[in-house]
Design a protein around this motif. Structure first.
Motif, PDB file in Angstrom:
ATOM      1  N   VAL A 224      31.375  -8.907 -22.875  1.00 34.77           N
ATOM      2  CA  VAL A 224      31.920  -7.722 -22.511  1.00 34.77           C
ATOM      3  C   VAL A 224      31.440  -7.445 -21.223  1.00 34.77           C
ATOM      4  O   VAL A 224      32.286  -6.903 -20.307  1.00 34.77           O
TER       5      VAL A 224
ATOM      6  N   LEU B 237      33.585  -7.383 -17.488  1.00 27.68           N
ATOM      7  CA  LEU B 237      33.790  -6.165 -16.676  1.00 27.68           C
ATOM      8  C   LEU B 237      33.052  -6.271 -15.333  1.00 27.68           C
ATOM      9  O   LEU B 237      33.714  -5.791 -14.403  1.00 27.68           O
TER      10      LEU B 237
ATOM     11  N   ARG C 112      33.132  -8.966 -13.753  1.00 28.30           N
ATOM     12  CA  ARG C 112      33.783 -10.098 -13.240  1.00 28.30           C
ATOM     13  C   ARG C 112      32.913 -11.513 -12.855  1.00 28.30           C
ATOM     14  O   ARG C 112      32.921 -11.856 -11.659  1.00 28.30           O
TER      15      ARG C 112
ATOM     16  N   THR D 133      26.670  -0.574 -19.308  1.00 26.85           N
ATOM     17  CA  THR D 133      28.131  -0.163 -19.031  1.00 26.85           C
ATOM     18  C   THR D 133      28.328   0.658 -18.159  1.00 26.85           C
ATOM     19  O   THR D 133      29.220   0.364 -17.011  1.00 26.85           O
ATOM     20  N   LEU D 134      27.379   1.469 -17.874  1.00 28.22           N
ATOM     21  CA  LEU D 134      27.421   2.449 -16.471  1.00 28.22           C
ATOM     22  C   LEU D 134      27.056   1.705 -15.256  1.00 28.22           C
ATOM     23  O   LEU D 134      27.944   1.782 -14.352  1.00 28.22           O
TER      24      LEU D 134
ATOM     25  N   LYS E 184      39.903  -7.226 -25.492  1.00 29.62           N
ATOM     26  CA  LYS E 184      40.162  -5.982 -24.507  1.00 29.62           C
ATOM     27  C   LYS E 184      41.923  -5.954 -24.749  1.00 29.62           C
ATOM     28  O   LYS E 184      42.223  -4.595 -24.236  1.00 29.62           O
TER      29      LYS E 184
ATOM     30  N   PHE F 204      35.983   1.765 -26.131  1.00 28.97           N
ATOM     31  CA  PHE F 204      34.804   0.623 -25.656  1.00 28.97           C
ATOM     32  C   PHE F 204      34.117   0.296 -26.804  1.00 28.97           C
ATOM     33  O   PHE F 204      33.802  -0.895 -27.214  1.00 28.97           O
TER      34      PHE F 204
ATOM     35  N   LEU G  56      35.831  -2.454 -28.579  1.00 29.71           N
ATOM     36  CA  LEU G  56      36.029  -3.659 -27.793  1.00 29.71           C
ATOM     37  C   LEU G  56      34.725  -4.536 -28.157  1.00 29.71           C
ATOM     38  O   LEU G  56      34.583  -5.649 -28.267  1.00 29.71           O
TER      39      LEU G  56
ATOM     40  N   LEU H 280      30.477  -0.279 -14.570  1.00 33.11           N
ATOM     41  CA  LEU H 280      31.479   0.720 -14.157  1.00 33.11           C
ATOM     42  C   LEU H 280      31.499   1.436 -12.930  1.00 33.11           C
ATOM     43  O   LEU H 280      32.348   1.457 -12.089  1.00 33.11           O
ATOM     44  N   ASP H 281      30.202   1.977 -12.655  1.00 38.69           N
ATOM     45  CA  ASP H 281      29.951   2.844 -11.679  1.00 38.69           C
ATOM     46  C   ASP H 281      28.489   2.897 -11.090  1.00 38.69           C
ATOM     47  O   ASP H 281      27.660   3.611 -11.600  1.00 38.69           O
TER      48      ASP H 281
ATOM     49  N   ARG I 239      24.243   1.223 -23.058  1.00 38.44           N
ATOM     50  CA  ARG I 239      24.800   2.452 -22.246  1.00 38.44           C
ATOM     51  C   ARG I 239      24.560   2.212 -20.747  1.00 38.44           C
ATOM     52  O   ARG I 239      25.372   2.444 -19.807  1.00 38.44           O
TER      53      ARG I 239
END
Lengths: 241, 270
Positions: free
Chosen positions: B31, B35, B37, B156-157, B211, B217, B220, B160-161, B153
């Motif tokens: 996952v 995300l 890539r 994922t953070l 996805k 999420f 997912l 994403l950012d 968490r």
């Protein structure tokens, strides 16, 4: 540094490679509880300056204090809304999940309440990638405000939003600023917004060209010096209008 | 349910247990790999492990453990070179994995005769999972799963950012390093069952399918893990019943499901 300054920069110099420095001896102080706008033409170093204040970039010379600490130490007390939040829009993450990533202890109820204030309560179960530009900016604002930051940095936060949306957005920032007492530092191209909402304006063109209250700084001469004659003309017409 | 009797066979039990453990961690990590890539990273590690397998065969100790060592080194090398040079990540991975693969081929060529162990690593084999291999796979999988649950968490953070992760005091460099090493070790664990050539597919196919269907999420992650487990169990059974290579059969099941889901998404309204 003075206790009542939320942000203070002293003699900042920064260059990328052998190019002309993008920040040249930049010094200023931002009082606590103020709304400060950083204006300047494209390539003038506004976003770079914001990144230095946030600690994403380190200056080659000079010092920065945020809340009396280094930017690294001030993490957790500041928040940031980027100019453009780029992510894989096909990635299935809901608005609630997205907000709980950075605020894991925030209850669903508190998040929903905040979203209600921003008039986007209905977005809570929606996928982040399905939001409109305006909704996404509000979600990003909500994310930044959920932690009750003492300083909020905004980098052209209304880029990509229509005029009405931008107006609502800045009213919201102003409202949140009054409600939370946060210091707001924003990069903006919109001189109307700066005139309406900012307490302090920093005019940047690699160097700090001028600084002061909007009525002191947003004059034909200052804008001409900063942007060239077109901006001065715009300002003149705007005043006439 | 006579066909379930195949799981009475000890080697099938070992393969199933190893498969279920891998079906948990490969898609879970996948996952974040998708995300971020980083699919090429997973493929690169798998191929680089050939050098470890060759070293193990030549030196006369477990090729599996040698491959784990090479996997850990690969992750550390990519992590450091990404930060200390201005070479792009995919170029670095390309250089390191082809170099490692070439080393493995040269070392293998020094050995005379047929190398059955090598083939089992290349294509995966349900027969090749020994009790020792199973213990290693189970222990590592359990540790990796716990780490993933603890750091889900932050990962994922981070994916994403990164800027916000930094502002919220996430230790980006440390977590990136942990992530790279988790992917490396997990890929090597999967090599025994799925093979060097195909292992990274179990990292990519389940989250790619999930996805397309997941509304959030959490679903997912659950969907990816469930898909991975189904592919492994069904693939193992088919590979035994039809006398097919296990790794290829597992991945083929996944690829067929992917095509069906993708086709249904094109035909049906979203």
């Amino acid at each position: 540094m003075q206790d009542r300054n939320a942000v203070q920069a002293e003699h900042l110099w920064l260059s990328f490679g052998s190019d002309e420095p993008i920040l040249q001896d930049v010094s200023f102080s931002i009082p606590e509880g103020s709304i400060t706008a950083i204006i300047g033409p494209n390539g003038s170093g506004k976003t770079t300056l914001l990144k230095v204040l946030l600690g994403f970039l380190s200056p080659q010379k000079g010092k920065v204090w945020v809340l009396g600490k280094t930017p690294q130490q001030a993490r957790g007390e500041v928040a940031y809304v980027p100019q453009r939040f780029t992510f894989d829009k096909t990635f299935p993450i809901t608005v609630l999940e997205f907000l709980q990533l950075s605020h894991p202890h925030c209850s669903k109820e508190k998040i929903a309440q905040y979203l209600g204030h921003l008039s986007i309560a209905e977005t809570l179960p929606m996928k982040l990638g399905s939001l409109s530009g305006g909704q996404l900016q509000r979600v990003l604002i909500e994310r930044s405000m959920l932690g009750d930051p003492k300083v909020l940095f905004l980098d052209e936060p209304s880029a990509g939003i229509d005029i009405a949306g931008a107006q609502t957005f800045y009213e919201l920032v102003s409202h949140l600023h009054r409600e939370h007492g946060s210091t707001v530092v924003m990069v903006s191209h919109e001189l109307d917004v700066v005139a309406n909402y900012a307490d302090l304006v920093l005019c940047l063109n690699r160097k700090l060209v001028c600084q002061g209250r909007p009525e002191q700084v947003l004059t034909s001469d200052s804008l001409k010096e900063l942007y060239g004659k077109e901006a001065a003309l715009y300002h003149h017409r705007h005043q006439e209008g | 349910m006579e066909f379930l009797a195949i799981f009475d066979l000890p080697f099938m039990q070992r393969a199933l247990m190893a498969g279920v453990a891998l079906g948990l961690i490969l898609p879970f990590l996948g996952v974040f790999v998708t995300l971020r890539r980083m699919s090429f990273f997973g493929d690169g590690i798998a191929h680089a492990t050939l050098a470890g397998v060759a070293i193990g065969i030549i030196a006369g100790f477990s090729p599996f453990i040698a491959a784990l060592g090479i996997g850990v080194l690969f992750g550390a090398a990519v992590f450091l070179l990404e930060r200390k040079t201005n070479i792009s990540s995919d170029a670095l991975i390309g250089v390191l994995f082809t170099g490692s693969l070439a080393l493995g081929i040269v070392l293998i060529s020094l050995q005379h005769g047929y190398q059955p162990e090598l083939l089992s690593f290349l294509f995966g084999s349900i027969l090749s999972v020994s009790s020792q291999d199973l213990s290693i796979i189970l222990v590592f999988s359990a540790v990796i799963f716990v780490i993933l649950l603890k750091l889900v968490r932050q990962f994922t953070l981070l994916a994403l950012d990164k800027d916000t992760a930094w502002l919220y005091k996430v230790r980006i460099e440390l977590l990136d390093f942990i992530f790279y090493e988790l992917v490396c070790v997990t890929i090597v664990l999967g090599v025994k069952l799925l093979g060097i050539i195909l292992v990274s597919a179990l990292l990519i196919i389940p989250p790619t399918i999930a996805k397309m269907l997941a509304p959030s999420f959490k679903t997912l992650i659950f969907g990816s893990v469930i898909a991975g487990e189904v592919f492994i169990v069904v693939g193992l059974m088919l590979s035994y019943l039809l006398d097919l290579p296990s790794g290829a059969t597992i991945i083929l099941v996944g690829a067929v499901v992917f095509l069906l889901v993708a086709a249904s998404r094109m035909v049906l309204p979203s």
